[in-house]
Design an enzyme around this catalytic site. Sequence first.
Site, PDB file in Angstrom:
ATOM      1  CD  GLU A 131      -3.848   8.844   6.095  1.00  0.00           C
ATOM      2  OE1 GLU A 131      -3.633   9.626   5.162  1.00  0.00           O
ATOM      3  OE2 GLU A 131      -3.913   7.140   4.697  1.00  0.00           O
ATOM      4  N   GLY A 274      -7.560  -0.293   1.155  1.00  0.00           N
ATOM      5  CA  GLY A 274      -7.021  -1.265   0.310  1.00  0.00           C
ATOM      6  C   GLY A 274      -5.653  -1.273   0.534  1.00  0.00           C
ATOM      7  CD  GLU A 277      -0.191   7.366   1.995  1.00  0.00           C
ATOM      8  OE1 GLU A 277      -1.552   6.123   2.316  1.00  0.00           O
ATOM      9  OE2 GLU A 277       0.000   7.657   2.334  1.00  0.00           O
ATOM     10  CG  HIS A 308      -2.561   4.745  -4.920  1.00  0.00           C
ATOM     11  ND1 HIS A 308      -3.918   5.697  -4.907  1.00  0.00           N
ATOM     12  CD2 HIS A 308      -2.627   5.094  -3.339  1.00  0.00           C
ATOM     13  CE1 HIS A 308      -4.260   6.106  -3.971  1.00  0.00           C
ATOM     14  NE2 HIS A 308      -3.517   5.940  -2.968  1.00  0.00           N
ATOM     15  CD  GLU A 309      -0.699   2.602  -1.429  1.00  0.00           C
ATOM     16  OE1 GLU A 309      -0.710   3.556   0.149  1.00  0.00           O
ATOM     17  OE2 GLU A 309      -2.090   2.679  -1.448  1.00  0.00           O
ATOM     18  CD  GLU A 331      -4.328   9.445  -0.219  1.00  0.00           C
ATOM     19  OE1 GLU A 331      -4.279   8.727  -1.548  1.00  0.00           O
ATOM     20  OE2 GLU A 331      -4.058   9.052   0.669  1.00  0.00           O
TER      21      GLU A 331
HETATM   22 ZN   LIG Z   1      -3.262   7.191  -1.129  1.00  0.00          ZN
END
Ligand SMILES: [Zn+2]
Length: 854
Positions: A131, A274, A277, A308-309, A331
């Site tokens: 990404e 971090g 996904e 989050h993922e 996001e």
């Molecule tokens: Zn994200």
Amino acid sequence: MPGKNLSRDEAQQRASILTVDAYRVRLDVTSAPDPAAATFRSTTTIAFRCAEPGASTFVDLLAPAVRAVTLNGRALDPAAAYDGARVHVDGLAAENVLTVEADCAYSRTGEGLHRFTDPADGETYLYTHYEPADARRVFATFEQPDLKAPFTFTVTAPAAWDVWSNAPHETVTAEDATRTWEFAPTRPISTYLTAVVAGPYHVARDHYSRTLDDGTVLDIPLSAMCRRSLAPYFDADEILGVTKLGLDFFHERFAYPYPFGKYDQAFVPEYNIGAMENPGCVTFREEFVFRSKVTDAAYEGRANVVLHEMAHMWFGDLVTMRWWDDLWLKESFADFMGSYGLVGAGTRFQSAWVTFANQRKAWAYRQDQFPTTHPITADIRDLEDAKLNFDGITYAKGASVLKQLVAYAGADAFFEGARRYFQRHAFGNTELADLLDILEETSGRDLKSWAAAWLQTAGVNTLTPQLTADAEGRITELAVLQDGEVLRPHRIAVGLYDRDADGALVRTARFELDVTGARTAVAEAVGLTRPAFVLLNDDDLTYCKIRFDEESLETLRTGLGDIKDDLARALAWSAVWNLTRDALMPARDYVALVLRFAGQEANIGVLQSLHTQAKGAVDLYADPAWRGEGGRLLADGALHELRAAAPGGDHQLAWARFLAQTANGSEHLGLVRGLLAGTARIDGLEVDQELRWALWLALAAAGQATEEELAGELAADNTAGGRRQHTQCLAARPTPEAKAAAWSAVIDSDELPNALVEANIAGFAVPAHRDLTTLYAAPYFKLLERVWAERTIEIAMRIVGGFFPQAQVDEATLAEADGWLAGHPDAAPALRRLVLERRDDLARALRAQACDRA
Ligand SMILES: [Zn+2]
């Protein structure tokens, strides 16, 4: 490289004529363990339709060599078709098959197929990260999110390795020294979401199942991987435990069965961000595998990222933004769901919204006050814009605004909207309007004006209380004043606080109201006794900066730490930090608050951000004439609190690390050396490997660690983490030679991997070494454009951001930055944006210093 960028217009043009039916990607990475092998073989076959037969198009590819290109059985000359970034094809038929065979490069920057060799055991590990647009470093691709297709991967790898991708493997065929892994076709997904992880990874396996509403059983195989040498530290049970809670929670809220089959989570080395996904094959930075004791804030942070993922499997992977303008559609939602899920799924991290209010929002406030800020729905012209937009607006402000939307429209309408959104747009692409239409259906409210105010404008509002009382101390007026370039509707709570019998500050009244326009009266408060403390945006429902009336500010000066509620106290800390950044509170006053009350701060995450901010206040925002004294006060405070903290607890560790960051006098440095040598002890404090490196960094930065000593520590910890720490320590020594070596290692060669670029920059840029690093300001501005042109964008961003002379807080450096900006109006917009932001930080620091001086 020509044409490495890709514009929105080009992407729209391509999507208007093409439909992609399938990709088949064959990778041969058997050469990976050989460090002399720079490339791997990549063969891509794309089946696609064209609505305008006869038209031309191009596929994206960043490869050292293209061996063959075949379109519909016709061989094209690679030298003519490939320009270094794109393979051009013309004379398209209605239905096409394009095959591109290339030698692609193993990456050392974390972009594309990253290769890492473990110093601990010599094993080689690979993983991909794409990404926004680095799949083209691994295979030929229409690199844009709205040309989704099923992908079928085949990977040939050394025989001893395992290989993972988005889909489960169907067959593994053994040859002499290799094995070939055939993966099942994926569901239709975007190119940036595809993934391959390969190597002798350590694996923990489990599975999750639930009975769906229609009675069928959904079974999801789970796995978690890390390098073998990290296996002794890998707490896969805790990670998989959070994973299962999350799968329960999101199935209940989203009512759409997890669509990607299995769920692998790989913790990979030298990862730039971090986590990512990738459907069914999430990648995380391996620093989430804790080699040494960390505080619970680190476990909370990791669990937040896991959720989050996972939320992205629906927001982002199942339904994807059409172009990067609407990056927030995934996001902001995932960022919101990280905190919402930690609380709602029943994890042990029930104070997630405190962390969000205190830390995540600080990121948003900072970003939103740069001159480069932008609406949450952004204007993303090209891939360089896209790369910079993974920022505090798209994530933290967007999530804050969704939290406000839940307060404004109600949680039921919000989640019913999410459910319809997944049903209606599964495996498709969306824009803002697609979401708003649905939320208007479910909430029954007109959200166009709400969206215009919150999503399509930039900047943060400031809310200030206006309070008057009569001679008896009764409130005659309480109003909320709103400032900002755009005034917005805010659903907020207002809290009134007074001391209870034990002296704690507790809430005695709460009013919830809609703030609109410049002034909104809080009518219910009139007639009540004037409280000791008024807190606007209590419960943190909206996104704003808050100020205090004079009396409340006086209460904070003498009693901030007495606020009993964690969230209210975190909001107060956040607000006084904003006052300091805005040059409305002298830095030394902020430092005094931290020294006075941090010792009683119960929330470990809040405590650790106080440490970071107090250090920043002294380094950048304090009058230079007071800086030395401020530094001594911080180190004295750290030592005092370290000795007072409960043995073996998180707070003790946090204060020990803070002592390492602030140690400067002989007493502090003597203790640091004693802790390393084992001649000094703090009861309950285990001086483990990561703490040892933090202590060495303190000595190195003070000029009290020799090269031999640092080499000795590396010999004892010859690991990936040890190498990074050792590099940082060397660069942090206060000598012209050390700074020159760090600078040269990053600038004069592109051999260093991303992790060591970062370590060199961090060591170089010790604020206290500003007299040594000032020499580099002029060369920095001279080489900006060259760095931007020659390095990958990930590395260029680190150099531009990290080597900016941030610690030279003076008018001359500001003038130098302004001079560069004025002289380079045509530099890449993304590069100008980075410099503008650093320049703005500098101007802010100058204002704060003036406030502190006065
Ligand atoms: Zn994200």
